[in-house]
Design a protein around this motif. Structure first.
Motif, PDB file in Angstrom:
ATOM      1  N   GLN A  56      13.118   3.919  19.893  1.00  0.00           N
ATOM      2  CA  GLN A  56      12.492   4.640  18.783  1.00  0.00           C
ATOM      3  C   GLN A  56      11.401   5.597  19.253  1.00  0.00           C
TER       4      GLN A  56
ATOM      5  N   ARG B 165      20.681   4.797  19.873  1.00  0.00           N
ATOM      6  CA  ARG B 165      20.103   5.356  18.639  1.00  0.00           C
ATOM      7  C   ARG B 165      21.153   5.485  17.541  1.00  0.00           C
TER       8      ARG B 165
ATOM      9  N   SER C  80      15.384   6.242  14.168  1.00  0.00           N
ATOM     10  CA  SER C  80      16.279   6.192  15.319  1.00  0.00           C
ATOM     11  C   SER C  80      16.304   7.532  15.991  1.00  0.00           C
TER      12      SER C  80
END
Length: 178
Positions: free
Chosen positions: A117, A156, A178
């Motif tokens: 993140q 992600r 993400s």
């Protein structure tokens, strides 16, 4: 070693694995995924590849039964890997022994998964593993089959997909997470 290899990445939810946890125990099932690689003996690769193909075909073919058939093929794959782990004393079916580089790359992969993140970089991850950026990049690709960016993006995307499917978060918030 010395043979060719192909990477196949399959992600399971704990919910999907629950029936196997109940039958064999969570620790036993998760143990078969504790290594970054699974070595399939040459003598069993056709069988393994056939299961992968069947599961993939069922995922592409959407009817009332396809989800169940695909799930059954994936369960069979997992059971096959569990069996490999349980009979690993035979020469032809030795489990994958992680080299020091493999262990470092596993550490790197865990680091990436824990920090996806944030703006995690190749340089930062290489430093975390006490390696030069160039050496780390080559080793990461050789061990995982993924380039650094490719791996980071896949993590992600996987997390964004999970959030889209299992939460009511707005798409913009998921994109930021993400």
């Amino acid at each position: 070693s010395g043979g060719s290899h192909e990477r196949i990445c399959i992600t399971f939810s704990k919910c999907f694995l629950q029936p196997l946890f109940q039958e064999f125990g969570e620790e036993t099932v998760l143990k078969c995924f504790s290594q970054p690689h699974v070595r399939i003996p040459q003598s069993r690769r056709d069988y393994f590849e056939d299961l992968i193909s069947k599961a993939h075909r069922e995922m592409m073919y959407q009817d009332t039964y396809s989800h169940y058939l695909a799930s059954n093929h994936v369960y069979e794959l997992i059971l096959f890997i569990l069996r490999l782990n349980s009979i690993s004393k035979q020469d032809d079916i030795t489990p994958y022994d992680a080299s020091p580089d493999d262990q470092i790359m596993e550490k790197a992969a865990k680091y990436i998964c824990s920090n996806y993140q944030s703006p995690v970089t190749l340089e930062e991850t290489a430093a975390y593993c006490n390696m030069s950026t160039t050496y780390f990049s080559k080793k990461f690709k050789a061990v995982t089959g993924f380039g650094f960016k490719e791996y980071l993006i896949s993590i992600r995307i996987r997390e964004a997909s999970r959030l889209l499917l299992h939460t009511k978060l707005p798409i913009t918030e998921i994109a930021l997470l993400s």
